[in-house]
Design a protein around this motif. Structure first.
Motif, PDB file in Angstrom:
ATOM      1  N   HIS A   1       3.455  16.667   4.645  1.00  0.00           N
ATOM      2  CA  HIS A   1       3.379  15.644   3.524  1.00  0.00           C
ATOM      3  C   HIS A   1       4.837  15.584   3.076  1.00  0.00           C
ATOM      4  O   HIS A   1       5.466  14.323   2.665  1.00  0.00           O
ATOM      5  CB  HIS A   1       2.819  16.439   2.279  1.00  0.00           C
ATOM      6  CG  HIS A   1       1.378  16.105   2.368  1.00  0.00           C
ATOM      7  ND1 HIS A   1       0.545  16.429   1.484  1.00  0.00           N
ATOM      8  CD2 HIS A   1       0.528  15.529   3.476  1.00  0.00           C
ATOM      9  CE1 HIS A   1      -0.781  15.925   1.828  1.00  0.00           C
ATOM     10  NE2 HIS A   1      -0.892  15.488   3.087  1.00  0.00           N
TER      11      HIS A   1
ATOM     12  N   LEU B   1      -2.333  10.863   1.172  1.00  0.00           N
ATOM     13  CA  LEU B   1      -1.768  12.005   0.367  1.00  0.00           C
ATOM     14  C   LEU B   1      -3.005  12.120  -0.812  1.00  0.00           C
ATOM     15  O   LEU B   1      -2.779  11.710  -1.704  1.00  0.00           O
ATOM     16  CB  LEU B   1      -0.512  11.162  -0.372  1.00  0.00           C
ATOM     17  CG  LEU B   1       0.699  12.081  -0.631  1.00  0.00           C
ATOM     18  CD1 LEU B   1       1.193  12.614   0.707  1.00  0.00           C
ATOM     19  CD2 LEU B   1       1.745  11.117  -1.158  1.00  0.00           C
TER      20      LEU B   1
ATOM     21  N   CYS C   1       3.375  16.204  -5.018  1.00  0.00           N
ATOM     22  CA  CYS C   1       2.719  16.930  -4.014  1.00  0.00           C
ATOM     23  C   CYS C   1       2.939  18.488  -3.897  1.00  0.00           C
ATOM     24  O   CYS C   1       2.072  19.107  -3.841  1.00  0.00           O
ATOM     25  CB  CYS C   1       3.318  16.305  -2.697  1.00  0.00           C
ATOM     26  SG  CYS C   1       3.204  17.080  -1.079  1.00  0.00           S
TER      27      CYS C   1
ATOM     28  N   CYS D   1      -3.573  14.877  -2.063  1.00  0.00           N
ATOM     29  CA  CYS D   1      -3.002  15.762  -3.023  1.00  0.00           C
ATOM     30  C   CYS D   1      -2.546  15.077  -4.389  1.00  0.00           C
ATOM     31  O   CYS D   1      -2.531  15.364  -5.594  1.00  0.00           O
ATOM     32  CB  CYS D   1      -1.856  16.610  -2.444  1.00  0.00           C
ATOM     33  SG  CYS D   1      -0.522  15.645  -1.838  1.00  0.00           S
TER      34      CYS D   1
ATOM     35  N   HIS E   1       0.734  21.653  -3.508  1.00  0.00           N
ATOM     36  CA  HIS E   1       0.689  22.586  -2.267  1.00  0.00           C
ATOM     37  C   HIS E   1       1.924  22.585  -1.494  1.00  0.00           C
ATOM     38  O   HIS E   1       2.773  21.948  -2.053  1.00  0.00           O
ATOM     39  CB  HIS E   1      -0.573  22.248  -1.648  1.00  0.00           C
ATOM     40  CG  HIS E   1      -0.434  20.916  -0.947  1.00  0.00           C
ATOM     41  ND1 HIS E   1      -1.280  20.224   0.001  1.00  0.00           N
ATOM     42  CD2 HIS E   1       0.371  19.917  -1.149  1.00  0.00           C
ATOM     43  CE1 HIS E   1      -0.878  19.119   0.535  1.00  0.00           C
ATOM     44  NE2 HIS E   1       0.035  18.721  -0.343  1.00  0.00           N
TER      45      HIS E   1
HETATM   46 ZN   LIG Z   1       0.685  16.812  -0.448  1.00  0.00          ZN
END
Ligand SMILES: [Zn+2]
Length: 276
Positions: free
Chosen positions: A188, A213, A179, A215, A183
């Motif tokens: 998160h 999630l 993650c 990402c 970013h």
């Molecule tokens: Zn993330």
């Protein structure tokens, strides 16, 4: 070395990571069923369908749920039935529950697996279904009702709530790193930390890879499977525990896995099978 279990491993997920990911999770589950299990592939064989096997189309993309069955689904059902009556034959079928844990009883996938897959395999084993016109025509033994149910007991299910990522994201340290590579999201980070603090939470997250999630998505499934904290997740008594305990309820599987301990004990006593 004697093969103790030949497990046909089916996953509804497609892509290169799907099969190794599921095999890793399955091995962790088998170790929880029997901590002494010898997972030497000559002993416990995990076997995917070959990539050119058209029954794969029925396993993937939810085609197995279609009524009436497609030609690929009929082929799949035949392969499952054949494996279940082979010596040391087992089938492990992964499909996502597509429901959070609290809603698992409303899972269409779980219901359809029982009414479509298990029931149709039962009919094949009973001889109620004419032999298909493709593939080698192997005569199937005539089985008693009891033998049929014993064979069906070797058709085992891994069904995560909500999806396979609900298990994989339990590798929270690794998920957090992926993650943060993508970013800088405080939301998160807090989410992942909460999953780490309470292993029950992920089973209640809807659509983890599509919503919770994005990402991480399913980009790293194989790596996450290698870091899966199986025992911790099992102790949370949610869908992973449920799947492990279903494996444990299969006495034929438990017997096959437990071979290592018993043969070692027998060797220590000076009898029983000798290793080459
Ligand atoms: Zn993330």
């Amino acid at each position: 070395m004697e093969v103790r279990a030949r497990i046909l491993v089916l996953t509804e997920d497609s892509g290169e990571q799907a099969q190794p990911t599921l095999q890793k999770l399955l091995k962790e589950a088998l170790k929880l069923v029997d901590p002494s299990v010898d997972l030497n592939p000559n002993r416990i064989r995990l076997e995917p369908l070959p990539e050119n096997e058209r029954a794969l189309l029925a396993v993937r993309a939810n085609q197995w749920k279609e009524q009436p069955p497609t030609i690929e689904a009929i082929r799949l059902l035949e392969l499952i039935a054949t494996r279940l009556v082979e010596p040391a034959g087992f089938v492990v079928f992964h499909f996502d529950t597509d429901r959070v844990w609290a809603e698992r009883h409303n899972s269409e996938n779980r219901q359809k697996f029982e009414t479509i897959i298990r029931e149709r395999v039962r009919r094949i084993l009973r001889g109620d279904v004419p032999a298909p016109r493709f593939g080698p025509q192997r005569p199937r033994p005539t089985l008693t009702a009891e033998q049929i149910e014993m064979a069906l007991g070797r058709l085992l299910v891994l069904s995560p709530c909500y999806s396979i990522e609900s298990w994989l994201y339990q590798a929270t340290k690794e998920v957090l790193a992926y993650c943060q590579e993508r970013h800088d999201s405080e939301a998160h980070v807090l989410r992942i930390q909460s999953w780490s603090a309470d292993r029950k939470l992920l089973d209640e997250i809807s659509r983890p890879k599509h919503e919770a999630l994005t990402c991480v998505g399913d980009l790293h499934n194989e790596a996450l499977a290698k870091a899966f904290p199986a025992e911790e997740v099992w102790l949370a008594e949610r869908s992973f525990f449920e799947s492990v305990e279903r494996l444990r309820a299969c006495s034929a599987l438990v017997e096959a896995l437990g071979y290592g301990v018993r043969s070692a004990a027998a060797r220590a006593e000076g009898h029983g099978p000798h290793e080459p």
